[in-house]
Design an enzyme around this catalytic site. Structure first.
Site, PDB file in Angstrom:
ATOM      1  N   GLU A 174     -17.767  -0.895 -27.861  1.00  0.00           N
ATOM      2  CA  GLU A 174     -18.302   0.112 -26.947  1.00  0.00           C
ATOM      3  C   GLU A 174     -17.200   1.038 -26.448  1.00  0.00           C
ATOM      4  OE1 GLU A 174     -21.583   0.742 -26.210  1.00  0.00           O
ATOM      5  OE2 GLU A 174     -21.774  -0.633 -27.897  1.00  0.00           O
ATOM      6  N   HIS A 209     -21.881   9.101 -28.891  1.00  0.00           N
ATOM      7  CA  HIS A 209     -21.536   7.673 -28.870  1.00  0.00           C
ATOM      8  C   HIS A 209     -22.194   6.946 -30.044  1.00  0.00           C
ATOM      9  CE1 HIS A 209     -20.653   3.773 -26.820  1.00  0.00           C
ATOM     10  NE2 HIS A 209     -21.775   3.395 -27.426  1.00  0.00           N
ATOM     11  N   GLU A 210     -23.464   7.235 -30.280  1.00  0.00           N
ATOM     12  CA  GLU A 210     -24.165   6.586 -31.391  1.00  0.00           C
ATOM     13  C   GLU A 210     -23.639   7.048 -32.746  1.00  0.00           C
ATOM     14  OE1 GLU A 210     -25.931   4.065 -30.853  1.00  0.00           O
ATOM     15  OE2 GLU A 210     -25.989   4.335 -28.674  1.00  0.00           O
ATOM     16  N   HIS A 246     -20.741   4.968 -33.400  1.00  0.00           N
ATOM     17  CA  HIS A 246     -21.134   3.656 -33.925  1.00  0.00           C
ATOM     18  C   HIS A 246     -21.283   3.717 -35.444  1.00  0.00           C
ATOM     19  CE1 HIS A 246     -21.794   0.619 -30.835  1.00  0.00           C
ATOM     20  NE2 HIS A 246     -22.267   1.558 -30.015  1.00  0.00           N
TER      21      HIS A 246
END
Length: 278
Positions: free
Chosen positions: A95, A64-65, A68
């Protein structure tokens, strides 16, 4: 976002944690983050992961990061998001896209297509995807629901939590609590694009349903059954249930084709069978 994530994943030397971060040249730091699962510091190229989270949660948070970082590096996508959303809706959109990116990195298209070809959109398919991608059963379920075709509802079911024993409880009280048969409930649910509703979390599965039999026996079972909505309505479906240990029972409900005499349960003017509301 899928294209960005798929391209990134294709360039990785492997799927272990260090490899997942290597494409960014980022350093991994496991630390206490309180209520947060992770964070990305683009200035210092550091990915922070909560060290108290489960290994599977840490793995998804890492992907997930990474997503980003990929999003921050794509000016066109980032600009489009800022043009379309603002404030809280912008944060929610970011998100959501990063979750999409994480799923694509950990469960790439070639893995998804292979599993769908071998096992189909079934409870066993959820289990195999979870095992091979080293992600939680719920993450695998959501990814499979996004890729599968047809009118299918997926669910993860297990026994409801029992009452807690207070200190000093008598032997009789202990036997009563431990001997009570806890109901089987829906823990999480997802559905394909062709279905406009899912099973609500906490929905009780009737004792005569094959899902309960699979949980008790530990054997995989498939056959004609029904979707047990909270309202009491039973929608005919072919159920495929797979016992997955601590994850409970992983099940797919393939809805039966509607005949001319059956109402169109998915039209906007009909009620959601799980809530009794439009």
């Amino acid at each position: 976002m899928r294209e960005l994530a798929a391209g990134y994943a294709a360039r990785l030397p492997g799927r272990d944690s260090e490899s997942l971060a290597s494409g960014l040249g980022a350093r991994l730091v496991y630390t206490d983050l309180g209520e947060r699962d992770g964070a990305y510091d683009p200035e210092h190229r550091v990915i922070l992961i909560d060290r108290k989270a489960s290994p599977q949660r840490q793995r998804f948070t890492l992907a997930h990061e990474v997503s980003h970082a990929l999003l921050l590096g794509d000016d066109d996508l980032l600009s489009g998001l800022h043009d379309s959303f603002e404030d809280e809706r912008l944060e929610q959109a970011i998100e959501t896209l990063c979750n999409v990116g994480a799923a694509t990195i950990l469960m790439p298209p070639n893995l998804m297509s292979d599993l769908l070809r071998r096992f189909g959109p079934t409870g066993r398919g959820i289990h195999e995807l979870s095992r091979r991608a080293d992600v939680s059963a719920s993450s695998a379920m959501y990814a499979l629901a996004d890729e599968a075709q047809g009118q299918i509802i997926f669910a993860i079911c297990s026994r409801a939590g029992g009452k807690k024993l207070e200190e000093g409880s008598s032997g009789r009280q202990r036997r009563a609590v431990l001997g009570a048969q806890r109901p089987v409930v829906v823990r999480a649910s997802a559905a394909t694009k062709e279905v406009k509703y899912t099973l609500g979390a906490g929905t009780v599965i009737p004792d005569d349903h094959l899902v309960v039999g699979v949980l008790d026996s530990g054997y995989e079972v498939g056959g004609r059954s029904y979707v047990p909505f909270r309202s009491g309505r039973k929608m005919p479906a072919y159920a495929d249930a797979y016992p997955a240990g601590r994850s409970g029972v992983l099940v797919s409900f393939r809805l039966e084709e509607k005949s001319e005499k059956q109402p169109d349960t998915q039209s906007p003017d009909t009620q959601n069978p799980d809530t009794g509301k439009p």
